[in-house]
Design a protein around this motif. Structure first.
Motif, PDB file in Angstrom:
ATOM      1  N   THR A   1      80.651 114.799 -23.557  1.00  0.00           N
ATOM      2  CA  THR A   1      81.117 113.627 -24.306  1.00  0.00           C
ATOM      3  C   THR A   1      82.231 114.008 -25.273  1.00  0.00           C
ATOM      4  N   VAL A   2      82.051 115.126 -25.962  1.00  0.00           N
ATOM      5  CA  VAL A   2      83.058 115.572 -26.936  1.00  0.00           C
ATOM      6  C   VAL A   2      84.382 115.861 -26.248  1.00  0.00           C
ATOM      7  N   ARG A   3      84.333 116.455 -25.072  1.00  0.00           N
ATOM      8  CA  ARG A   3      85.561 116.775 -24.338  1.00  0.00           C
ATOM      9  C   ARG A   3      86.339 115.514 -23.954  1.00  0.00           C
ATOM     10  N   ARG A   4      85.657 114.358 -23.914  1.00  0.00           N
ATOM     11  CA  ARG A   4      86.329 113.089 -23.597  1.00  0.00           C
ATOM     12  C   ARG A   4      87.098 112.527 -24.780  1.00  0.00           C
ATOM     13  N   ALA A   5      86.830 113.044 -25.981  1.00  0.00           N
ATOM     14  CA  ALA A   5      87.416 112.471 -27.195  1.00  0.00           C
ATOM     15  C   ALA A   5      88.908 112.771 -27.294  1.00  0.00           C
ATOM     16  N   ARG A   6      89.646 111.822 -27.828  1.00  0.00           N
ATOM     17  CA  ARG A   6      91.063 112.041 -28.149  1.00  0.00           C
ATOM     18  C   ARG A   6      91.190 112.761 -29.484  1.00  0.00           C
ATOM     19  N   MET A   7      90.274 112.435 -30.425  1.00  0.00           N
ATOM     20  CA  MET A   7      90.320 113.035 -31.752  1.00  0.00           C
ATOM     21  C   MET A   7      88.909 113.247 -32.282  1.00  0.00           C
ATOM     22  N   LEU A   8      88.735 114.337 -33.038  1.00  0.00           N
ATOM     23  CA  LEU A   8      87.475 114.640 -33.713  1.00  0.00           C
ATOM     24  C   LEU A   8      87.756 114.798 -35.199  1.00  0.00           C
ATOM     25  N   ILE A   9      86.865 114.265 -36.018  1.00  0.00           N
ATOM     26  CA  ILE A   9      86.866 114.544 -37.454  1.00  0.00           C
ATOM     27  C   ILE A   9      85.531 115.223 -37.744  1.00  0.00           C
ATOM     28  N   VAL A  10      85.567 116.517 -38.040  1.00  0.00           N
ATOM     29  CA  VAL A  10      84.344 117.319 -38.153  1.00  0.00           C
ATOM     30  C   VAL A  10      84.274 117.965 -39.531  1.00  0.00           C
ATOM     31  N   GLU A  11      83.157 117.746 -40.220  1.00  0.00           N
ATOM     32  CA  GLU A  11      82.962 118.451 -41.483  1.00  0.00           C
ATOM     33  C   GLU A  11      82.694 119.923 -41.178  1.00  0.00           C
TER      34      GLU A  11
ATOM     35  N   ARG B   1      98.307 105.075 -33.721  1.00  0.00           N
ATOM     36  CA  ARG B   1      98.989 105.099 -32.421  1.00  0.00           C
ATOM     37  C   ARG B   1      98.059 105.472 -31.274  1.00  0.00           C
ATOM     38  N   HIS B   2      96.910 106.060 -31.593  1.00  0.00           N
ATOM     39  CA  HIS B   2      95.972 106.449 -30.527  1.00  0.00           C
ATOM     40  C   HIS B   2      95.252 105.243 -29.928  1.00  0.00           C
TER      41      HIS B   2
END
Length: 224
Positions: free
Chosen positions: A160-170, A21-22
């Motif tokens: 750049t990270v703050r612009r993300a809608r979603m993060l997948i971080v190990e 949906r994103h």
């Protein structure tokens, strides 16, 4: 997908309404290795632009080969952190465990096949600097799998990270590398930046004790 080198379980977990949906139009794959995630996300988001970062030359070559038929793919042969230039890198016999950081005994005892390491020099840049020259459109998905170097990647890429809608971080719950951040550290930074932790995509247990060592943590921007 499995035959191509992608991750079937990850595909099935992400090929769901909560993810689709994103409508992600750009994906940053930071720590791409030989293209396991890139192949998977290309199937999930066939129209998205994918930018993949991989510092190990041999893995980078395999990554380019694996993604050769993908028109919307760009690979960059460098590592990301909070500095720029050339840096010593611990290239492990098991390449997914390679890192800018030195491995701890917790890691090598849990996974004995990771004991062999050779030091190489790799190029390192800050994400925010590189992103200025990339055609990033939003909604943006960022995956970070950098073996203990997560805090440095975030420091060098905050805008750049703050612009993300979603993060997948190990994220790790025990120190598998010297001077690495743990889950609580990454959680603190990202919640301060407006993200909510919404669960784990996958977890890595210690094969000998069953303790959870790492998880692929999912963070979603609270006010997209």
């Amino acid at each position: 997908l499995h035959h191509q080198g992608g991750m079937v379980e990850t595909y099935l977990k992400l090929n769901q309404p909560w993810f689709q949906r994103h409508g992600f139009t750009t994906v940053l794959d930071i720590g791409a290795n030989v293209g396991q995630f890139a192949l998977t996300v290309a199937q999930l988001l066939p129209k998205a632009q994918i930018f993949a970062f991989e510092p190990i030359p041999s893995c980078f070559n395999q990554l380019q080969q694996a993604m050769g038929s993908c028109q919307n793919f760009t690979a960059l042969n460098l590592g990301l952190g909070d500095e720029r230039g050339e840096l010593a890198f611990e290239c492990n016999d098991y390449t997914p465990s390679s890192s800018f950081l030195t491995m701890t005994n917790v890691h090598t005892e849990a996974f004995p096949f990771t004991q062999g390491t050779a030091q190489i020099k790799v190029k390192i840049e800050q994400l925010d600097t590189i992103a200025q020259n990339l055609a990033l459109t939003e909604p943006l998905l960022i995956k970070i799998d950098v073996q203990g170097y997560e805090d440095r990647v975030l420091r060098g890429g905050e805008q750049t990270v703050r612009r993300a809608r979603m993060l997948i971080v190990e994220t790790s719950f025990q120190s598998l590398y010297q001077n690495q951040p743990l889950f609580k550290d990454i959680y603190q930074v990202l919640t301060d930046w407006g993200f909510s932790y919404v669960g784990a995509l996958d977890q890595l247990p210690n094969p000998k004790t069953g303790e959870i060592l790492q998880s692929d943590s999912i963070f979603v921007q609270r006010n997209p």
